[in-house]
Design an enzyme around this catalytic site. Structure first.
Site, PDB file in Angstrom:
ATOM      1  N   GLU A   1     -37.874 -29.067 -42.421  1.00 41.04           N
ATOM      2  CA  GLU A   1     -39.127 -28.442 -41.973  1.00 41.04           C
ATOM      3  C   GLU A   1     -39.752 -29.122 -40.757  1.00 41.04           C
ATOM      4  O   GLU A   1     -40.920 -28.928 -40.450  1.00 41.04           O
ATOM      5  CB  GLU A   1     -40.133 -28.373 -43.144  1.00 41.04           C
ATOM      6  CG  GLU A   1     -40.175 -27.027 -43.852  1.00 41.04           C
ATOM      7  CD  GLU A   1     -38.920 -26.679 -44.645  1.00 41.04           C
ATOM      8  OE1 GLU A   1     -37.975 -27.496 -44.716  1.00 41.04           O
ATOM      9  OE2 GLU A   1     -38.859 -25.559 -45.174  1.00 41.04           O
TER      10      GLU A   1
ATOM     11  N   TYR B   1     -40.276 -32.370 -40.279  1.00 43.25           N
ATOM     12  CA  TYR B   1     -41.014 -33.610 -40.542  1.00 43.25           C
ATOM     13  C   TYR B   1     -40.232 -34.831 -40.021  1.00 43.25           C
ATOM     14  O   TYR B   1     -39.155 -34.682 -39.427  1.00 43.25           O
ATOM     15  CB  TYR B   1     -41.309 -33.745 -42.041  1.00 43.25           C
ATOM     16  CG  TYR B   1     -42.364 -32.757 -42.528  1.00 43.25           C
ATOM     17  CD1 TYR B   1     -43.682 -32.858 -42.096  1.00 43.25           C
ATOM     18  CD2 TYR B   1     -42.037 -31.732 -43.402  1.00 43.25           C
ATOM     19  CE1 TYR B   1     -44.654 -31.962 -42.538  1.00 43.25           C
ATOM     20  CE2 TYR B   1     -42.997 -30.826 -43.847  1.00 43.25           C
ATOM     21  CZ  TYR B   1     -44.307 -30.954 -43.413  1.00 43.25           C
ATOM     22  OH  TYR B   1     -45.263 -30.065 -43.834  1.00 43.25           O
TER      23      TYR B   1
ATOM     24  N   ARG C   1     -33.582 -32.926 -49.235  1.00 46.59           N
ATOM     25  CA  ARG C   1     -33.847 -31.605 -48.632  1.00 46.59           C
ATOM     26  C   ARG C   1     -33.339 -31.628 -47.200  1.00 46.59           C
ATOM     27  O   ARG C   1     -33.883 -32.331 -46.346  1.00 46.59           O
ATOM     28  CB  ARG C   1     -35.348 -31.338 -48.688  1.00 46.59           C
ATOM     29  CG  ARG C   1     -35.749 -30.002 -48.146  1.00 46.59           C
ATOM     30  CD  ARG C   1     -36.026 -29.019 -49.286  1.00 46.59           C
ATOM     31  NE  ARG C   1     -36.623 -27.808 -48.757  1.00 46.59           N
ATOM     32  CZ  ARG C   1     -37.924 -27.554 -48.799  1.00 46.59           C
ATOM     33  NH1 ARG C   1     -38.761 -28.405 -49.363  1.00 46.59           N
ATOM     34  NH2 ARG C   1     -38.385 -26.435 -48.309  1.00 46.59           N
TER      35      ARG C   1
ATOM     36  N   HIS D   1     -41.622 -26.285 -38.930  1.00 47.18           N
ATOM     37  CA  HIS D   1     -42.923 -25.609 -38.948  1.00 47.18           C
ATOM     38  C   HIS D   1     -43.269 -24.999 -37.588  1.00 47.18           C
ATOM     39  O   HIS D   1     -44.007 -24.043 -37.513  1.00 47.18           O
ATOM     40  CB  HIS D   1     -44.038 -26.561 -39.388  1.00 47.18           C
ATOM     41  CG  HIS D   1     -44.039 -26.807 -40.874  1.00 47.18           C
ATOM     42  ND1 HIS D   1     -43.864 -25.790 -41.788  1.00 47.18           N
ATOM     43  CD2 HIS D   1     -44.177 -27.938 -41.593  1.00 47.18           C
ATOM     44  CE1 HIS D   1     -43.902 -26.299 -43.002  1.00 47.18           C
ATOM     45  NE2 HIS D   1     -44.079 -27.599 -42.919  1.00 47.18           N
TER      46      HIS D   1
ATOM     47  N   GLN E   1     -51.519 -15.570 -49.171  1.00 46.80           N
ATOM     48  CA  GLN E   1     -52.974 -15.514 -49.000  1.00 46.80           C
ATOM     49  C   GLN E   1     -53.737 -16.581 -49.776  1.00 46.80           C
ATOM     50  O   GLN E   1     -54.760 -17.064 -49.299  1.00 46.80           O
ATOM     51  CB  GLN E   1     -53.479 -14.118 -49.381  1.00 46.80           C
ATOM     52  CG  GLN E   1     -53.131 -13.070 -48.351  1.00 46.80           C
ATOM     53  CD  GLN E   1     -53.518 -11.668 -48.773  1.00 46.80           C
ATOM     54  OE1 GLN E   1     -52.687 -10.785 -48.808  1.00 46.80           O
ATOM     55  NE2 GLN E   1     -54.771 -11.447 -49.116  1.00 46.80           N
TER      56      GLN E   1
END
Ligand code: FAD
Ligand code: NAP
Ligand code: SF4
Length: 683
Positions: free
Chosen positions: A167, A169, A217, A255, A342
């Site tokens: 992601e 990081y 991961r 991201h 949401q």
């Protein structure tokens, strides 16, 4: 095995321990990780998921040190005292027969604070802080912090750790030249760039011993232009296995990537093929992830050889009992995650405690409980939209006698329009869930019943819940009524529910959530890329990382032209779509741009006639322009429908308003379901 999901529910033997099935609850930041006073809430939340049958839970990310914080004072595990605080969590999960791993997350340059560190001094496009470049000694200190954190996790009673290597990081930042410009042993050729994750896993293994789960991961598809090649990914995976990892989990997209990876418009299991490519390259179990929200999808991925496990995060917010329901052969009773983001991701990004649109109890297990009612009541719920459905089913679950009325022929209210928008097919699932739930809890449903106040008063209910929703707002544009009569103007309800067909050039008046959805409906003309993985990948430029670094296609394949020319208008001068979801608004804006929708902001609607819509700009009403269009669709907001309220109150009834009937402004299904559930929990 007699289960309908024999692969998904088969135990997984890890040598020193066995997971009861192949479902890993993926890491999700809930906001409860950051303060120890919230740990009892976190414990209750995880305990419910353990009771629900999940094979292995992974917590939200905890930083191994201050430099690794995602944001100031984010959750961190770096001391024995902190490890003791985690006992309440691990004990609660173990008491329910579950297993739990702590995720170690070092944010690197994604840290939203001035103390962030990274391989090189390169600011990320998603944070305002420029990280400090680590010295070689500084890199060693980060590795030591990972190892210490893992040892403390073991001390805290965790069954394992997940090392977050994807992601975008910290660890990811070492792997690609885009963020790693070092010339010491941690930079340069890939063998050097991958040294950090391999060293971390080896040192973590050394710190925790053999009988402790280490999930790594691994970013298998970076989705950034100069991401990893497939050969590099395979090389890293092999080294990670050798360094001592127990399971490799899949990471998709940094991201900062401009490709949606988990939104509702992403096809289900869209990235299963990525994990499948790695099968056979390593011998430890592989876990696949992203947009897996139903047991049959998970079953097919494992049975089809894409992976050995599946990771689901949001689906377990939506329904803690997911696995038990699948095992009991009742998939229709699962409250399915509709991938709207949401109440989960949008909350996290706004620093609010996460929850779930379809399940407001998520992360609120200690305060919102549907306990049996002390006094059984007769309750009428008027309107079977999301608010009324939630209120009726929770009230009936608690033991009340509930009559649920709707004027329409089917339940769902506005969700019946939402589900018709290409990319919102998941909204069907919420309606399927409620169709199953209504008879299960014994709600007496009466469709095609537009009830009157007289009928309701005559029936002498103890409580009447007004969930009658909203009516489209009339923008009163000069000339509009004649154009409505001639068929040139329609509102979104007539378009989406009434079967009206729009012409080739259409003006959409109002660029809120519904205006954007209507524009997508018009340009796609019923053909949804969400149901066509090849088309979706082409639209977003996703390709095999063996063909292009990071899986980002250099030249995008030709995509189908839009079905119509659409013009989307608003009066505000701000960017259209600025008020859409925090984590999904950009996807809607990009989609409409891709489909060549023309956006107009700061307009005045002067008049409508047979030629089209006359607009002008700004307070001085300048630059009058006639937009010649075949049709005009009004999406100009909504007003509450509460015509029953006054007569009921006058007749002495106890009336409660929920959802759109209560407040139409900024109404969404999250508020409607939350309000309905909370009211019913209190009756
Ligand atoms: P409604 O859904 O409006 O339901 C009211 C019900 O009451 C209706 O079924 C109606 O038939 C019934 N009724 C009214 N009067 C009577 C009467 N006298 N007797 C019997 N029955 C009566 N929200 C989100 O959160 N996320 C989204 O992505 C999203 N997308 C949307 C896309 C579209 C195209 C649309 C139109 C809406 C979308 N929404 C979305 C909004 C969401 O659907 C609403 O916020 C939600 O449906 C409101 O719920 P409600 O129960 O208050 O009202
Ligand atoms: P909305 O978001 O409030 O948008 C209404 C639009 O109409 C705005 O563009 C507004 O902009 C315009 N408008 C308001 N009054 C007007 C008037 N008198 N004349 C002309 N234009 C007017 O409402 P919505 O689009 O109807 O959506 C309803 C709710 O459903 C939203 O609150 C939203 O949360 C929810 N929803 C959510 C999603 C989602 O993806 N999360 C999708 C669909 C719907 P100007 O005033 O600038 O013209
Ligand atoms: Fe899924 Fe939406 Fe609930 Fe998040 S809020 S878990 S995306 S249904």
């Amino acid at each position: 095995m007699t289960s309908a999901y024999p692969h998904l529910l088969a135990p997984l033997d890890l040598g020193f321990t066995t997971l009861k099935n192949r479902v890993l609850m993926g890491s999700m930041h809930t906001g409860l990780e950051d303060r120890k006073k919230n740990f009892p809430r976190l414990a209750a939340y995880f305990a419910e998921r353990a009771r629900g049958g999940v094979g292995l839970i992974v917590t939200g990310g905890f930083a191994p040190n201050v430099a690794g914080w995602v944001s100031p004072f984010a959750g961190r595990l770096a001391t024995h005292g902190a490890a003791r605080d985690h006992r309440v969590i691990t004990d609660a999960v173990h008491a329910e027969g579950g297993k739990i791993a702590l995720q170690i997350l070092h944010a690197g340059r994604y840290g939203y604070h001035p103390l962030s560190v990274a391989p090189s001094r390169i600011k990320s496009p998603i944070t305002p802080f420029t990280p400090r470049a680590l010295s070689s000694w500084g890199v060693e200190r980060q590795i030591a912090a990972f190892a210490r954190c893992a040892a403390l996790a073991r001390e805290a009673g965790y069954d394992g750790v997940e090392v977050m290597g994807s992601e975008g990081y910290f660890i990811n930042q070492f792997l690609v030249e885009h963020t790693n410009r070092r010339d010491d042993k941690w930079g340069g050729p890939f063998e050097n760039r991958m040294r950090l994750p391999v060293e971390i896993v080896a040192r973590v293994r050394e710190a925790v011993g053999k009988d402790f789960i280490i999930v790594y991961r691994l970013s298998m598809l970076d989705l950034i232009p100069d991401g990893q090649t497939w050969d590099e990914i395979v090389m890293l995976a092999k080294a990670i296995e050798k360094a001592g990892a127990t399971i490799i989990n899949t990471g998709i997209g940094w991201h900062e990537a401009r490709v949606p990876t988990i939104a509702t418009s992403v096809p289900r299991a869209a990235f299963g093929w990525v994990t499948k490519k790695l099968k056979g390259e390593v011998s430890i179990p592989l876990c696949t992830t992203n947009r897996i929200n139903a047991p049959d999808v998970g079953e097919q991925l494992i049975a089809g050889g894409s992976a050995d496990m599946i990771s689901m995060a949001r689906p377990l917010l939506a329904d803690a009992e997911f696995v038990n329901k699948a095992a009991a052969g009742k998939p229709q009773s699962i409250n399915t995650c509709i991938a709207c983001n949401q109440a989960c991701l949008d909350h996290s990004f706004s620093l609010k405690i996460a929850s779930c649109l379809v399940n407001p109890r998520a992360c609120h297990e200690t305060e919102l409980n549907y306990t049996p009612a002390t006094q059984k009541k007769r309750i009428a719920v008027i309107g079977a939209g999301p608010a009324g459905l939630a209120a009726a089913t929770v009230a009936a679950e608690r033991g009340h006698s509930v009559d649920l009325f709707d004027a329409a022929a089917e339940i769902g209210g506005q969700f019946n329009m939402a589900k018709r928008i290409p990319g919102k097919e998941e909204f069907h699932e919420t309606l399927r869930y409620f169709r199953d739930r209504i008879p299960t809890v014994g709600v007496n449903l009466q469709l095609n019943r537009r009830v009157t106040a007289e009928e309701l008063l005559a029936a002498k209910y103890d409580d009447i819940v007004l969930a009658t929703g909203v009516l489209p707002r009339d923008p009163k544009i000069p000339g509009q009524d004649a154009a409505i009569a001639s068929g040139k103007v329609m509102n979104y309800v007539e378009l989406l529910n009434g079967g009206r067909i729009a012409g080739k050039r259409v003006a959409v008046v109002g660029a809120g959530g519904i205006g954007f959805d209507v524009a997508e409906f018009l340009v796609d003309d019923g053909h949804s890329a969400t149901l066509d993985l090849g088309l979706w990948m082409a639209e977003w430029g996703v390709t095999d990382p063996a063909k292009a670094r990071g899986g980002v296609a250099g030249v995008r394949p030709q995509i189908a032209p839009p079905a119509r020319e659409v013009l989307l208008l608003q009066r505000k001068s701000s960017k259209p779509g600025a008020g859409l979801g925090k984590t999904t608004g950009w996807i809607h804006r990009s989609t409409l741009k891709m489909k060549r929708v023309e956006m107009f902001a700061g307009v005045n609607y002067e008049s409508i006639d047979e030629r089209g819509l006359l607009i002008s700009y700004g307070e001085k009403r300048e630059n009058a322009t006639l937009l010649e269009v075949d049709h005009i669709v009004l999406c100009t907001g909504q007003e509450p429908e509460r015509s029953l309220e006054q007569p009921l109150i006058a007749g002495g009834a106890r009336v409660h308003r929920i959802g759109g009937a209560d407040v139409a402004a900024e109404l969404d299904a999250k508020r409607a379901i939350n309000q309905g559930s909370r009211l019913a929990a209190s009756l």
